[in-house]
Write a protein that holds these residues in place. Structure first.
Motif, PDB file in Angstrom:
ATOM      1  N   GLU A   1       3.402   2.261   0.551  1.00  0.00           N
ATOM      2  CA  GLU A   1       3.916   2.078   1.907  1.00  0.00           C
ATOM      3  C   GLU A   1       4.604   0.732   2.096  1.00  0.00           C
ATOM      4  O   GLU A   1       5.294   0.511   3.094  1.00  0.00           O
ATOM      5  CB  GLU A   1       2.775   2.224   2.915  1.00  0.00           C
ATOM      6  CG  GLU A   1       2.249   3.663   3.010  1.00  0.00           C
ATOM      7  CD  GLU A   1       1.002   3.776   3.868  1.00  0.00           C
ATOM      8  OE1 GLU A   1       0.395   2.724   4.181  1.00  0.00           O
ATOM      9  OE2 GLU A   1       0.630   4.918   4.226  1.00  0.00           O
ATOM     10  N   TYR A   2       4.454  -0.154   1.112  1.00  0.00           N
ATOM     11  CA  TYR A   2       5.004  -1.512   1.197  1.00  0.00           C
ATOM     12  C   TYR A   2       6.354  -1.640   0.477  1.00  0.00           C
ATOM     13  O   TYR A   2       6.970  -2.698   0.485  1.00  0.00           O
ATOM     14  CB  TYR A   2       3.988  -2.482   0.585  1.00  0.00           C
ATOM     15  CG  TYR A   2       4.376  -3.939   0.622  1.00  0.00           C
ATOM     16  CD1 TYR A   2       4.328  -4.671   1.808  1.00  0.00           C
ATOM     17  CD2 TYR A   2       4.786  -4.587  -0.542  1.00  0.00           C
ATOM     18  CE1 TYR A   2       4.685  -6.018   1.829  1.00  0.00           C
ATOM     19  CE2 TYR A   2       5.133  -5.931  -0.537  1.00  0.00           C
ATOM     20  CZ  TYR A   2       5.085  -6.634   0.655  1.00  0.00           C
ATOM     21  OH  TYR A   2       5.427  -7.964   0.667  1.00  0.00           O
ATOM     22  N   LEU A   3       6.847  -0.564  -0.119  1.00  0.00           N
ATOM     23  CA  LEU A   3       8.030  -0.629  -0.988  1.00  0.00           C
ATOM     24  C   LEU A   3       9.219  -1.320  -0.339  1.00  0.00           C
ATOM     25  O   LEU A   3       9.931  -2.085  -0.992  1.00  0.00           O
ATOM     26  CB  LEU A   3       8.442   0.785  -1.416  1.00  0.00           C
ATOM     27  CG  LEU A   3       7.468   1.582  -2.282  1.00  0.00           C
ATOM     28  CD1 LEU A   3       8.084   2.935  -2.622  1.00  0.00           C
ATOM     29  CD2 LEU A   3       7.120   0.827  -3.548  1.00  0.00           C
ATOM     30  N   GLU A   4       9.467  -1.043   0.916  1.00  0.00           N
ATOM     31  CA  GLU A   4      10.656  -1.573   1.591  1.00  0.00           C
ATOM     32  C   GLU A   4      10.583  -3.077   1.806  1.00  0.00           C
ATOM     33  O   GLU A   4      11.614  -3.726   1.995  1.00  0.00           O
ATOM     34  CB  GLU A   4      10.841  -0.868   2.944  1.00  0.00           C
ATOM     35  CG  GLU A   4      11.059   0.629   2.854  1.00  0.00           C
ATOM     36  CD  GLU A   4      12.420   0.992   2.281  1.00  0.00           C
ATOM     37  OE1 GLU A   4      13.302   0.117   2.246  1.00  0.00           O
ATOM     38  OE2 GLU A   4      12.586   2.153   1.856  1.00  0.00           O
ATOM     39  N   LYS A  26      12.208  -1.537  -5.335  1.00  0.00           N
ATOM     40  CA  LYS A  26      11.483  -0.284  -5.142  1.00  0.00           C
ATOM     41  C   LYS A  26      10.964   0.307  -6.450  1.00  0.00           C
ATOM     42  O   LYS A  26       9.844   0.813  -6.508  1.00  0.00           O
ATOM     43  CB  LYS A  26      12.371   0.734  -4.438  1.00  0.00           C
ATOM     44  CG  LYS A  26      12.628   0.438  -2.968  1.00  0.00           C
ATOM     45  CD  LYS A  26      13.446   1.567  -2.345  1.00  0.00           C
ATOM     46  CE  LYS A  26      13.728   1.291  -0.879  1.00  0.00           C
ATOM     47  NZ  LYS A  26      14.545   2.375  -0.277  1.00  0.00           N
ATOM     48  N   THR A  27      11.779   0.278  -7.500  1.00  0.00           N
ATOM     49  CA  THR A  27      11.375   0.937  -8.742  1.00  0.00           C
ATOM     50  C   THR A  27      10.142   0.270  -9.339  1.00  0.00           C
ATOM     51  O   THR A  27       9.204   0.944  -9.776  1.00  0.00           O
ATOM     52  CB  THR A  27      12.526   0.925  -9.764  1.00  0.00           C
ATOM     53  OG1 THR A  27      13.653   1.580  -9.194  1.00  0.00           O
ATOM     54  CG2 THR A  27      12.121   1.641 -11.041  1.00  0.00           C
ATOM     55  N   VAL A  28      10.146  -1.044  -9.338  1.00  0.00           N
ATOM     56  CA  VAL A  28       9.011  -1.780  -9.916  1.00  0.00           C
ATOM     57  C   VAL A  28       7.753  -1.556  -9.081  1.00  0.00           C
ATOM     58  O   VAL A  28       6.671  -1.278  -9.620  1.00  0.00           O
ATOM     59  CB  VAL A  28       9.334  -3.276 -10.026  1.00  0.00           C
ATOM     60  CG1 VAL A  28       8.094  -4.075 -10.456  1.00  0.00           C
ATOM     61  CG2 VAL A  28      10.456  -3.502 -11.032  1.00  0.00           C
ATOM     62  N   LEU A  29       7.884  -1.678  -7.780  1.00  0.00           N
ATOM     63  CA  LEU A  29       6.715  -1.481  -6.918  1.00  0.00           C
ATOM     64  C   LEU A  29       6.230  -0.040  -6.951  1.00  0.00           C
ATOM     65  O   LEU A  29       5.032   0.226  -6.870  1.00  0.00           O
ATOM     66  CB  LEU A  29       7.031  -1.899  -5.482  1.00  0.00           C
ATOM     67  CG  LEU A  29       6.936  -3.395  -5.188  1.00  0.00           C
ATOM     68  CD1 LEU A  29       7.369  -3.686  -3.761  1.00  0.00           C
ATOM     69  CD2 LEU A  29       5.531  -3.922  -5.425  1.00  0.00           C
TER      70      LEU A  29
END
Length: 292
Positions: free
Chosen positions: A78-81, A87-90
């Protein structure tokens, strides 16, 4: 068909002008006496389980029986943004944590190479596949490349935390993952070898110190970190970065380090984080059958 080290794999791949995954497929067919199609089908089933465990993991809010882990993958997802790392790493970190949480709640996972390191490989591959739109065939080929690397590490060192510390579990998984990612990126056999060396040597000495003897703390979150190590190692190798120490010497070093690690740091929960005051309190509470 014979290979004793990564150098053998690279040399045979270059000599025969075949990718590493093709050599591993041939080896497995010879060893198991299975048809190629059956081997591919078995790997496809493994990949389906990996994907399912990742999807379940990032939605999971269930706590393990101990209450020590559960729900963190959803938080990261839910924290990706908002994250620093993209985004890919997270997403890879979230998947890795999630798959490990599925393992902790007795869900179905693929041990690759172990249950304690089950999140690293599928998480990184799934995250990059979603970004790069790799085909299933490409992913299966990459998984066979990873399998070949794991086979060599198991033969020449260890993939067991009880034998070699967490370097043997999460370290080996990171090395396998880096190899798979280089394969997906179209890298050469030599770049595969370099990625393995880069990933593994930076996790040398990682101890196995599970709190209360459970594969939960720090194991679950460690999967998330190791997946990122693997991605960086693959990117470095594809950029042309080389390890000063050859890959097979790195594997030998891991074996030697594992031999000198005291048993207190090899899955026995006698030292390290497992011996911290908080860990001991949690352990006493858990095994005293009182609530956390």
């Amino acid at each position: 068909m014979n290979f004793k080290c990564i150098e053998d794999l690279v040399q045979q791949s270059e000599l025969k002008k075949l990718p590493i995954y093709e050599l591993i497929l041939q080896y497995e067919s010879e060893k198991s006496q299975m048809e190629r199609a059956d081997i591919l089908s078995a790997m496809k089933k493994n990949w389906q389980v990996m994907k399912a465990s990742a999807e379940k993991g990032i939605a999971n809010q269930e706590k393990s029986n101990s209450g020590l882990v559960g729900g963190d993958a959803k938080k990261v997802s839910e924290y990706l943004e908002q994250g620093y790392m993209g985004k890919t790493v997270l997403k890879a970190a979230a998947y890795a944590i999630g798959i490990s949480e599925v393992n902790a709640v007795m869900g179905k996972i693929v041990a690759c190479p172990t249950a304690g390191s089950c999140g690293i490989l599928p998480a990184a591959i799934l995250a990059v596949a979603e970004q790069k739109k790799f085909t299933e065939e490409q992913i299966l080929n990459a998984l066979f490349t990873a399998a070949g690397i794991g086979m060599v590490i198991a033969q020449n060192a260890s993939i067991s935390g009880a034998e070699g510390g967490c370097q043997a579990e999460c370290g080996s998984a990171a090395a396998m993952t880096a190899a798979a990612l280089v394969e997906l990126a179209g890298g050469s056999p030599e770049q595969v070898a370099q990625s393995v060396a880069l990933a593994l040597k930076n996790l040398l000495g990682l101890v196995c110190d599970p709190v209360a003897g459970l594969v939960e703390v720090p194991c679950v979150k460690r999967n998330g970190f190791a997946s990122i190590y693997a991605m960086l190692a693959a990117d470095m190798a594809m950029a042309g970065v080389q390890s000063m120490i050859p890959v097979d010497e790195v594997i030998d070093a891991m074996y030697q380090i594992g031999n000198v690690l005291p048993k207190s740091l090899r899955e026995t929960a006698e030292a390290g984080l497992a011996a911290s005051p908080t860990a001991r309190r949690l352990e006493n509470t858990l095994y005293g059958k009182t609530e956390l």
